[in-house]
Design a protein around this motif. Structure first.
Motif, PDB file in Angstrom:
ATOM      1  N   ALA A 121      -8.419   3.001   9.114  1.00  0.00           N
ATOM      2  CA  ALA A 121      -9.540   2.944   8.179  1.00  0.00           C
ATOM      3  C   ALA A 121      -9.154   3.506   6.816  1.00  0.00           C
ATOM      4  CB  ALA A 121     -10.738   3.700   8.748  1.00  0.00           C
ATOM      5  N   ILE A 122      -8.374   4.587   6.823  1.00  0.00           N
ATOM      6  CA  ILE A 122      -7.925   5.191   5.564  1.00  0.00           C
ATOM      7  C   ILE A 122      -7.038   4.206   4.808  1.00  0.00           C
ATOM      8  CG2 ILE A 122      -6.468   6.993   4.561  1.00  0.00           C
ATOM      9  CD1 ILE A 122      -7.452   8.824   6.853  1.00  0.00           C
ATOM     10  N   LEU A 123      -6.091   3.584   5.501  1.00  0.00           N
ATOM     11  CA  LEU A 123      -5.186   2.635   4.859  1.00  0.00           C
ATOM     12  C   LEU A 123      -5.945   1.427   4.303  1.00  0.00           C
ATOM     13  CD1 LEU A 123      -2.203   2.715   7.380  1.00  0.00           C
ATOM     14  CD2 LEU A 123      -2.232   3.667   5.069  1.00  0.00           C
ATOM     15  N   GLU A 124      -6.918   0.945   5.049  1.00  0.00           N
ATOM     16  CA  GLU A 124      -7.711  -0.189   4.573  1.00  0.00           C
ATOM     17  C   GLU A 124      -8.524   0.197   3.341  1.00  0.00           C
ATOM     18  OE1 GLU A 124      -9.890  -1.276   8.032  1.00  0.00           O
ATOM     19  OE2 GLU A 124      -8.141  -2.147   9.057  1.00  0.00           O
ATOM     20  N   ARG A 125      -9.020   1.421   3.323  1.00  0.00           N
ATOM     21  CA  ARG A 125      -9.784   1.892   2.157  1.00  0.00           C
ATOM     22  C   ARG A 125      -8.874   2.004   0.937  1.00  0.00           C
ATOM     23  NH1 ARG A 125     -11.114   7.554   0.750  1.00  0.00           N
ATOM     24  NH2 ARG A 125     -12.579   7.462  -0.973  1.00  0.00           N
ATOM     25  N   ILE A 126      -7.673   2.513   1.137  1.00  0.00           N
ATOM     26  CA  ILE A 126      -6.722   2.608   0.032  1.00  0.00           C
ATOM     27  C   ILE A 126      -6.439   1.221  -0.528  1.00  0.00           C
ATOM     28  CG2 ILE A 126      -4.356   3.215  -0.602  1.00  0.00           C
ATOM     29  CD1 ILE A 126      -4.498   5.321   1.696  1.00  0.00           C
ATOM     30  N   SER A 127      -6.197   0.280   0.371  1.00  0.00           N
ATOM     31  CA  SER A 127      -5.868  -1.083  -0.023  1.00  0.00           C
ATOM     32  C   SER A 127      -6.987  -1.733  -0.829  1.00  0.00           C
ATOM     33  CB  SER A 127      -5.570  -1.917   1.230  1.00  0.00           C
ATOM     34  OG  SER A 127      -5.308  -3.261   0.905  1.00  0.00           O
ATOM     35  N   GLU A 132      -9.792  -0.071  -2.304  1.00  0.00           N
ATOM     36  CA  GLU A 132     -10.443   0.713  -3.356  1.00  0.00           C
ATOM     37  C   GLU A 132      -9.488   1.385  -4.343  1.00  0.00           C
ATOM     38  OE1 GLU A 132     -13.250   3.511  -1.763  1.00  0.00           O
ATOM     39  OE2 GLU A 132     -14.047   2.088  -0.292  1.00  0.00           O
ATOM     40  N   PHE A 133      -8.202   1.466  -4.024  1.00  0.00           N
ATOM     41  CA  PHE A 133      -7.289   2.224  -4.870  1.00  0.00           C
ATOM     42  C   PHE A 133      -6.078   1.418  -5.333  1.00  0.00           C
ATOM     43  CE2 PHE A 133      -9.707   5.403  -2.586  1.00  0.00           C
ATOM     44  CZ  PHE A 133      -9.957   6.360  -3.551  1.00  0.00           C
ATOM     45  N   ALA A 134      -6.171   0.108  -5.307  1.00  0.00           N
ATOM     46  CA  ALA A 134      -5.063  -0.708  -5.797  1.00  0.00           C
ATOM     47  C   ALA A 134      -4.946  -0.582  -7.318  1.00  0.00           C
ATOM     48  CB  ALA A 134      -5.280  -2.164  -5.410  1.00  0.00           C
ATOM     49  N   PRO A 177      12.815  10.461  -9.779  1.00  0.00           N
ATOM     50  CA  PRO A 177      12.601   9.081  -9.326  1.00  0.00           C
ATOM     51  C   PRO A 177      11.200   8.852  -8.759  1.00  0.00           C
ATOM     52  CG  PRO A 177      14.750   9.869  -8.625  1.00  0.00           C
ATOM     53  CD  PRO A 177      14.014  11.051  -9.162  1.00  0.00           C
ATOM     54  N   LEU A 178      10.641   9.857  -8.065  1.00  0.00           N
ATOM     55  CA  LEU A 178       9.285   9.720  -7.550  1.00  0.00           C
ATOM     56  C   LEU A 178       8.296   9.505  -8.688  1.00  0.00           C
ATOM     57  CD1 LEU A 178       7.203   9.996  -5.141  1.00  0.00           C
ATOM     58  CD2 LEU A 178       6.953  12.362  -5.916  1.00  0.00           C
ATOM     59  N   ASN A 179       8.444  10.267  -9.754  1.00  0.00           N
ATOM     60  CA  ASN A 179       7.531  10.119 -10.889  1.00  0.00           C
ATOM     61  C   ASN A 179       7.565   8.701 -11.435  1.00  0.00           C
ATOM     62  OD1 ASN A 179       6.780  12.798 -10.675  1.00  0.00           O
ATOM     63  ND2 ASN A 179       8.247  13.509 -12.213  1.00  0.00           N
ATOM     64  N   ARG A 180       8.746   8.111 -11.480  1.00  0.00           N
ATOM     65  CA  ARG A 180       8.858   6.727 -11.944  1.00  0.00           C
ATOM     66  C   ARG A 180       8.199   5.768 -10.960  1.00  0.00           C
ATOM     67  NH1 ARG A 180      14.070   5.409 -11.659  1.00  0.00           N
ATOM     68  NH2 ARG A 180      15.096   7.433 -11.544  1.00  0.00           N
ATOM     69  N   ALA A 181       8.387   6.038  -9.672  1.00  0.00           N
ATOM     70  CA  ALA A 181       7.834   5.167  -8.638  1.00  0.00           C
ATOM     71  C   ALA A 181       6.303   5.173  -8.645  1.00  0.00           C
ATOM     72  CB  ALA A 181       8.360   5.584  -7.271  1.00  0.00           C
ATOM     73  N   LEU A 182       5.721   6.331  -8.960  1.00  0.00           N
ATOM     74  CA  LEU A 182       4.270   6.463  -8.939  1.00  0.00           C
ATOM     75  C   LEU A 182       3.596   5.972 -10.219  1.00  0.00           C
ATOM     76  CD1 LEU A 182       3.768   9.985  -7.298  1.00  0.00           C
ATOM     77  CD2 LEU A 182       3.799   7.732  -6.198  1.00  0.00           C
ATOM     78  N   SER A 183       4.353   5.865 -11.276  1.00  0.00           N
ATOM     79  CA  SER A 183       3.788   5.499 -12.568  1.00  0.00           C
ATOM     80  C   SER A 183       3.030   4.172 -12.500  1.00  0.00           C
ATOM     81  CB  SER A 183       4.906   5.382 -13.611  1.00  0.00           C
ATOM     82  OG  SER A 183       4.394   5.003 -14.875  1.00  0.00           O
ATOM     83  N   GLY A 184       1.803   4.179 -13.033  1.00  0.00           N
ATOM     84  CA  GLY A 184       1.004   2.969 -13.089  1.00  0.00           C
ATOM     85  C   GLY A 184       0.160   2.704 -11.863  1.00  0.00           C
ATOM     86  N   ASN A 185       0.226   3.589 -10.861  1.00  0.00           N
ATOM     87  CA  ASN A 185      -0.552   3.409  -9.636  1.00  0.00           C
ATOM     88  C   ASN A 185      -1.766   4.330  -9.619  1.00  0.00           C
ATOM     89  OD1 ASN A 185       1.070   1.521  -7.727  1.00  0.00           O
ATOM     90  ND2 ASN A 185       2.608   2.900  -8.596  1.00  0.00           N
ATOM     91  N   LYS A 186      -2.752   3.970  -8.804  1.00  0.00           N
ATOM     92  CA  LYS A 186      -3.957   4.781  -8.673  1.00  0.00           C
ATOM     93  C   LYS A 186      -3.880   5.767  -7.513  1.00  0.00           C
ATOM     94  CE  LYS A 186      -7.174   1.350 -10.587  1.00  0.00           C
ATOM     95  NZ  LYS A 186      -8.386   0.541 -10.299  1.00  0.00           N
ATOM     96  N   ALA A 187      -3.011   5.479  -6.547  1.00  0.00           N
ATOM     97  CA  ALA A 187      -2.909   6.348  -5.381  1.00  0.00           C
ATOM     98  C   ALA A 187      -1.537   6.197  -4.745  1.00  0.00           C
ATOM     99  CB  ALA A 187      -3.996   6.008  -4.358  1.00  0.00           C
ATOM    100  N   TRP A 188      -1.141   7.245  -4.007  1.00  0.00           N
ATOM    101  CA  TRP A 188       0.079   7.135  -3.220  1.00  0.00           C
ATOM    102  C   TRP A 188      -0.149   7.693  -1.832  1.00  0.00           C
ATOM    103  CZ3 TRP A 188       4.290  11.162  -2.770  1.00  0.00           C
ATOM    104  CH2 TRP A 188       3.912  12.430  -3.265  1.00  0.00           C
ATOM    105  N   VAL A 189       0.653   7.189  -0.903  1.00  0.00           N
ATOM    106  CA  VAL A 189       0.525   7.503   0.515  1.00  0.00           C
ATOM    107  C   VAL A 189       1.789   8.196   0.991  1.00  0.00           C
ATOM    108  CG1 VAL A 189       0.176   6.513   2.815  1.00  0.00           C
ATOM    109  CG2 VAL A 189      -0.908   5.448   0.812  1.00  0.00           C
TER     110      VAL A 189
END
Length: 237
Positions: A13-19, A21-23, A118-130
């Motif tokens: 349910a959490i993963l579906e919500r992320i998909s 609501e947080f794309a 590298p993580l900071n670059r990977a997260l850039s532009g996203n609303k959420a991370w898992v």
């Protein structure tokens, strides 16, 4: 396994919500057992969550082999983020290839270069991370929440397996025929960079093999730390 079924349903349910609501959202995979569970759930569920991994330049061959295994099993690519070559070269030329053994500060600087930046670059532009973090993994994660306000990256952070046990992880893997890192069968419950990870002995803590020369309180690489403190701002769900 009724309790496990409830935990699995909550994770889904959490993963579906992320998909929904947080794309755009991304999953930071270490390619270890927990992260293969999440990889299986995300890809089989066709969820709108990208998957990336940090290729530090010091990973085990078995870990790197999991990238091809994911492609073979699911037909999906894991995006790799690598450290800045000049920063690595400067660290090695100034301090030595394995200076991380010399002090906690030297080790954390190596982690900063090879993982945090590298993580900071990977997260850039996203609303959420898992992440695949679990409370039971170490003393530094006992207050882990399913959802956290990651103010450092100005986004939401989700730990869908927060309440899963080691037994839960392996039950899911075996029940669903999920591919996993062969190092787990050689006594490595927690896997990081090759020179910073060893197999553990029976009865040892699951993260005893990570930075084994340090005290348990310092055993984080900085991916989940801001200004010396873990990001545990608030639980949202």
């Amino acid at each position: 396994m009724s309790d496990f079924s409830a935990r699995l349903a909550q994770t889904q349910a959490i993963l579906e919500r992320i998909s929904s609501e947080f794309a755009p959202a991304v999953f930071a995979s270490s390619l270890a057992a927990e992260d293969m569970v999440l990889t299986d759930l995300i890809l089989k569920g066709k969820l709108n969550i990208g998957i990336f991994s940090l290729e530090t330049g010091r990973l085990h061959a078995e870990t790197l082999g999991m990238i091809a295994k994911v492609k073979e099993t699911y037909g999906a690519d894991i995006v790799l983020f690598k450290p800045d070559a000049a920063a690595v070269e400067n660290y090695v030329s100034t301090n030595g290839l394995n200076a991380f053994y010399d002090s906690v500060d030297m080790r954390k600087e190596c982690c900063r270069i090879r993982k945090v930046e590298p993580l900071n670059r990977a997260l850039s532009g996203n609303k959420a991370w898992v992440t695949g973090q679990r409370k039971a993994q170490s003393a530094t994660r006992t207050e882990l929440a399913y959802q956290e306000d990651d103010t450092a990256h100005a986004m939401q952070k989700f730990n869908p397996l927060a309440d899963w046990s080691e037994e839960d992880v392996w039950h899911y893997i075996r029940t669903n025929n999920v591919p996993y890192n062969p190092l787990h069968d050689k006594g490595y419950p927690s896997i990081g960079c090759e020179p910073c990870t060893r197999a553990i002995q029976p009865g040892e803590d699951v993260r005893a093999g990570r930075w084994w020369w340090e005290n348990p309180e310092s055993k984080e690489c900085g991916l989940h730390v801001v200004d010396g403190k873990l990001v545990r701002i608030k639980q949202v769900v």
